[in-house]
Write an enzyme that holds these catalytic residues in place. Structure first.
Site, PDB file in Angstrom:
ATOM      1  N   MET A  27       0.862  -1.192   0.000  1.00  0.00           N
ATOM      2  CA  MET A  27       0.000   0.000   0.000  1.00  0.00           C
ATOM      3  C   MET A  27       0.891   1.233   0.000  1.00  0.00           C
ATOM      4  SD  MET A  27      -3.179  -1.087   2.456  1.00  0.00           S
ATOM      5  CE  MET A  27      -2.244  -1.943   3.712  1.00  0.00           C
ATOM      6  N   CYS A  63      -2.958  -1.233 -10.496  1.00  0.00           N
ATOM      7  CA  CYS A  63      -3.136   0.115  -9.944  1.00  0.00           C
ATOM      8  C   CYS A  63      -4.237   0.864 -10.708  1.00  0.00           C
ATOM      9  CB  CYS A  63      -1.823   0.894 -10.020  1.00  0.00           C
ATOM     10  SG  CYS A  63      -1.999   2.544  -9.332  1.00  0.00           S
ATOM     11  N   LYS A  79       0.857  -9.317  -9.576  1.00  0.00           N
ATOM     12  CA  LYS A  79      -0.361  -8.984  -8.816  1.00  0.00           C
ATOM     13  C   LYS A  79      -1.313  -8.311  -9.800  1.00  0.00           C
ATOM     14  CE  LYS A  79      -2.018  -6.470  -4.768  1.00  0.00           C
ATOM     15  NZ  LYS A  79      -2.498  -5.150  -5.140  1.00  0.00           N
ATOM     16  N   ASN A  98      -6.975 -11.865  -2.951  1.00  0.00           N
ATOM     17  CA  ASN A  98      -6.932 -10.531  -2.346  1.00  0.00           C
ATOM     18  C   ASN A  98      -8.254  -9.802  -2.569  1.00  0.00           C
ATOM     19  OD1 ASN A  98      -5.730  -7.384  -3.387  1.00  0.00           O
ATOM     20  ND2 ASN A  98      -5.729  -8.022  -1.254  1.00  0.00           N
TER      21      ASN A  98
END
Ligand SMILES: Cc1cc2nc3c(=O)[nH]c(=O)nc-3n(C[C@H](O)[C@H](O)[C@H](O)COP(=O)(O)O)c2cc1C
Length: 356
Positions: free
Chosen positions: A31, A115, A154, A214
């Protein structure tokens, strides 16, 4: 199909050791502006995660490795493996940055494909790359070829439409990733929609490597549910760890059949004081320290009281004394704080998350 480097085949890396262990891997999510070295260090006091991922290194032709993020690797205070995350789309630059990062004690190098910040995705980096599967294919091919240590991705499940995920999975599978972490939302869904765990389950079924799930893991109970629904090898937890740093330990306690530590108001108050000590540099102006703490409090207040009054009041304080006076007003008690964030948090009244 890419042939794996000899080094990764012969000596099991800390990442592989963790992923082959008997328990689900518990990962602290990266983060930006939160999970820096002091925050990681603080997390370890509450039990900590099994694996930590750095804030992203922004990579482009003129980029250099950010020294503060690099310090979280070179001075890793967690005693656990650390994954270095990169974000960018320029292949030579990504390869250069990956090779520089490999010289440091990292368990893996991760590419950010999630993102959702417009300034990032408009440049076709982070989640923006999910609009260009062929480009992702080329980037992953080059990085897999260049990186001798474990390489991970990710990703979100698409840009604005999750149907692209079905095209992304064979691309991810083709490049011999060591781990795929799936945040079960599209880029356009940001942080506040429901999480589409069924797509994570599809990744588990399709991928030859382990998958970590996640998105919206807030409690021990829903951690178990997400593991069961998805079949994932582990969980990556972000915002819930800011609000409840005990969460990793609670999940472990639950799995061992032990009683779960339930923090009281005073425990949370002590955590906020420790957070202040950890993340607010004394040389920084008091008002800036308080501003920084307010960002963290956005994640904490919702679990504490239902009306939103705590958050409303804390947003208006300007001094450290007032900050702690307001916190004490709501938290100086020995009752357990609610386990789950209130519906308001999930419905999106928190500030800050959308900023990333
Ligand atoms: C403030 C903030 C900063 C984030 N920065 C990053 C980042 O640097 N890299 C990344 O891959 N994801 C980043 N994320 C996304 C998280 O890693 C995670 O995928 C997301 O918060 C969903 O997990 P959660 O529901 O457990 O919070 C960020 C999220 C937040 C709220």
């Amino acid at each position: 199909m890419h042939l794996r480097k000899v080094g990764t085949l012969h000596s099991p890396s800390p990442l592989h050791t963790l992923l082959r262990g008997p328990d689900p891997a518990l990962v602290l999510a990266p983060m930006q502006d939160v999970t820096d070295l002091p925050f990681w260090q603080l997390m370890t006091r509450y039990g900590g995660a099994d694996l930590y991922v750095t804030e992203y290194f922004r990579v482009h032709p003129d980029s250099r490795l950010d020294p503060d993020i690099l310090a979280s690797i070179t001075k890793n205070p967690t005693g656990r493996p650390v994954v270095a995350q990169m974000m960018g789309n320029d292949i030579p630059s990504l390869v250069r940055a990956a090779k520089e990062l490999e010289k440091h004690p990292v368990a893996a190098i991760d590419l950010n494909l999630g993102c959702p910040v417009p300034v990032v995705y408009r440049k076709c980096a982070g989640g923006g790359l999910l609009r260009e599967p062929a480009r992702v294919d080329a980037i992953l091919g080059a990085l897999r070829e260049a990186i001798a240590i474990p390489f991970t991705v990710k990703t979100r499940i698409g840009f604005d439409d999750p149907s692209v995920f079905e095209h992304m999975l064979p691309i991810y599978a083709r490049h011999s990733l060591d781990l795929l972490t799936v945040h079960g939302r599209t880029v356009k869904e940001m942080y506040r929609s429901e999480v589409h765990y069924e797509y994570i389950a599809r990744a588990v079924a399709a991928m030859p490597c382990p998958v970590v799930a996640n998105g919206n893991v807030w409690t021990v109970t829903n951690a178990e549910d997400v593991l069961a629904i998805t079949g994932a090898r582990g969980l990556m937890i972000g915002r819930a760890a800011i609000r409840n740093p005990w969460i990793f330990q609670q999940i472990r306690q639950h799995r061992r059949g032990e009683s779960i530590f339930l923090p009281t108001g005073r425990d949370v108050l002590s955590y906020i004081a420790a957070l202040f000590e950890a993340v607010c540099h004394p040389a920084v102006r008091e008002v800036s320290q308080v501003q920084k703490m307010k960002k963290f409090l956005n994640y904490i207040t919702h679990g504490v009281e239902p009306t939103g009054q705590f958050q409303h009041t804390i947003r208006r304080v300007m001094t450290k004394a007032d900050f702690f006076r307001v916190c004490a007003e709501y938290l100086d008690h020995n009752e357990p704080v609610p386990h789950e964030p209130l519906a308001a948090l999930l419905a999106g009244s928190e500030a800050g998350c959308g900023e990333h």
